[in-house]
Design an enzyme around this catalytic site. Structure first.
Site, PDB file in Angstrom:
ATOM      1  N   GLN A 186      22.140  56.716 -59.081  1.00 15.61           N
ATOM      2  CA  GLN A 186      21.169  56.108 -59.985  1.00 15.61           C
ATOM      3  C   GLN A 186      21.656  56.027 -61.427  1.00 15.61           C
ATOM      4  O   GLN A 186      20.922  55.600 -62.319  1.00 15.61           O
ATOM      5  CB  GLN A 186      19.845  56.889 -59.927  1.00 15.61           C
ATOM      6  N   TYR A 233       9.381  64.400 -49.505  1.00 15.96           N
ATOM      7  CA  TYR A 233       9.819  63.422 -48.512  1.00 15.96           C
ATOM      8  C   TYR A 233       9.768  64.008 -47.101  1.00 15.96           C
ATOM      9  O   TYR A 233       9.645  63.273 -46.115  1.00 15.96           O
ATOM     10  CB  TYR A 233      11.233  62.937 -48.845  1.00 15.96           C
ATOM     11  N   TYR A 293       1.924  65.773 -68.601  1.00 13.70           N
ATOM     12  CA  TYR A 293       1.554  64.874 -67.510  1.00 13.70           C
ATOM     13  C   TYR A 293       1.719  65.492 -66.125  1.00 13.70           C
ATOM     14  O   TYR A 293       1.590  64.799 -65.121  1.00 13.70           O
ATOM     15  CB  TYR A 293       2.303  63.545 -67.673  1.00 13.70           C
ATOM     16  N   HIS A 301      17.546  60.475 -61.032  1.00 17.77           N
ATOM     17  CA  HIS A 301      16.425  60.654 -61.966  1.00 17.77           C
ATOM     18  C   HIS A 301      16.867  60.803 -63.423  1.00 17.77           C
ATOM     19  O   HIS A 301      16.647  61.829 -64.065  1.00 17.77           O
ATOM     20  CB  HIS A 301      15.574  61.856 -61.555  1.00 17.77           C
ATOM     21  N   GLU A 323       3.085  56.541 -60.760  1.00 16.85           N
ATOM     22  CA  GLU A 323       2.066  56.621 -61.799  1.00 16.85           C
ATOM     23  C   GLU A 323       2.265  55.592 -62.908  1.00 16.85           C
ATOM     24  O   GLU A 323       3.381  55.201 -63.219  1.00 16.85           O
ATOM     25  CB  GLU A 323       2.072  58.010 -62.458  1.00 16.85           C
TER      26      GLU A 323
END
Length: 409
Positions: free
Chosen positions: A122, A303, A292, A186, A282
């Site tokens: 990523q 998962y 949050y 991430h 979200e």
């Protein structure tokens, strides 16, 4: 290369046989109200905290519009911004280079001069933004995954786009997240300027169990929205925290993998999109100093199917998402529409969806989602980022290398 062109038309007449006038949204010109667009099976039996937090009524645009594929020649585009002259500046994730695309689909040669990226998984060259004074100083800012001692980090750099547009001059890293970790997941990676001229940057919590709890730590910059100056220092007016060693750049915390940031054109508040695990994607309205919740509260599960932590969705002192999805759509880059070419879209939020392969349109009123529409769902593309052009159209890039223009017919 000959442009590919697709035309998609939605008109009031199409729905005249199935929708009465009572089905029209009476406020804000949202469009025609329909059943919720999500009817798939949820991963959990979790209950929303308030009505309308998920699976809101569908909304269909009545204005006729079209979409065109401007080019298919990009390589893993990740971030997209409009230059003052209307051309589109694009980051290419895996190559670590920029491209400029005209509205006619002419693609520049790769623009070099940026620091090396770690393109594994990523990582790579991620989000970007233009200096508010770009027209005179030609400065750009971007986020990238950087390999350092101990692993990888999300870093922010700046540089000047050369007059010949072949390179970025004096590229300098101004901010590095911490701590480093070998994970290549991430990174977060979006960046924008707020109304006060400070940079707002999203960072991910790097996914692995070792770093996941750091989203709640005020001494680490993982899983955060940070607010910094153009030099990379903590911005004046940032919230203060009672925790010893709290990082002064932290603006909000408790985030998982925030891949979207956008500023509301009227309120100037920052909104954020965030990947959940299995369920629990979200949309958040970012408040200074707010928590949050990740990974303490979430509307998703592992998962593997196991609960995350105590399996709770609400806790005092932790913010609820404005909206969430279960099953996930994998929300990425997003923008508010401030044009007038499609009246129903004014101040609506448009979000690129990766796994669900569409662009989500959210109609927002009084900071609540009141309608949802899925655009370009038939294209089967992973929509990575979206922005509004100088011409008032929307421009979106996909992982497969396409740049789309979406506009009134």
């Amino acid at each position: 290369m000959k442009n590919l062109k697709y035309i998609f038309i939605l008109s009031t007449a199409l729905f005249a046989f199935s929708c009465s006038s009572d089905d029209k949204d009476p406020e804000n010109g949202g469009g025609t109200v329909t059943d919720p667009v999500e009817n798939g099976q949820a991963n959990t039996q979790y209950k929303p905290a308030f009505t309308g937090q998920t699976r809101i009524s569908g909304m269909t645009t009545n204005t006729e519009y079209k979409f065109d594929v401007i080019t298919t020649a990009l390589t893993s585009p990740w971030g997209v911004k409009t230059l003052p002259d209307g051309r589109i500046l694009v980051t290419q994730k895996t190559t670590g280079t920029l491209r400029i695309v005209t509205t006619a689909g002419v693609v520049s040669a790769p623009i070099t001069g940026l620091p090396a990226v770690n393109p594994a998984n990523q990582g790579g060259l991620l989000g970007l933004c233009l200096d508010p004074d770009f027209a005179t100083n030609r400065m750009i800012y971007w986020v990238f995954s950087e390999a350092v001692a101990g692993g990888n980090i999300s870093s922010v750099a700046k540089g000047r786009l050369a007059n010949d547009e072949k390179t970025v001059e004096n590229a300098t890293v101004i901010y590095r997240s911490s701590p480093a970790n070998p994970s290549d997941l991430h990174y977060g990676g979006r960046i924008l300027f707020d109304q006060n001229g400070y940079l707002v940057v999203s960072t991910g919590e790097r996914s692995v169990l070792q770093t996941r709890p750091l989203a709640q730590s005020l001494t680490a910059s993982l899983g955060k929205v940070v607010r910094i100056t153009k030099e990379g220092n903590a911005a004046p007016g940032n919230p203060t925290f009672p925790t010893a060693g709290a990082l002064p750049e932290i603006f909000s915390y408790g985030h998982r993998n925030p891949q979207g940031l956008a500023m509301h054109p009227v309120t100037k508040e920052i909104w954020e999109s965030e990947h959940g695990p299995r369920g629990g994607d979200e949309i958040n309205r970012i408040k200074a100093g707010a928590n949050y919740g990740w990974p303490t509260i979430t509307y998703g599960i592992e998962y593997s199917g196991q609960t995350i932590g105590d399996g709770i969705q609400q806790k005092e002192g932790m913010e609820q998402p404005v909206y969430y999805w279960d099953p996930v759509i994998s929300p990425s880059g997003m923008t508010f529409y401030s044009g007038n070419r499609v009246p129903e879209w004014e101040n609506n939020l448009f979000i690129g969806s990766l796994s669900a392969t569409h662009i989500a349109r959210l109609v927002i009123r009084d900071n609540k989602v009141v309608g949802e529409e899925r655009l370009l769902a038939g294209e089967n593309q992973r929509f990575r980022d979206i922005t509004q052009g100088a011409d008032g159209a929307l421009y979106a890039v996909t992982d497969q290398g396409r740049l789309y223009r979406i506009d009134k017919k």
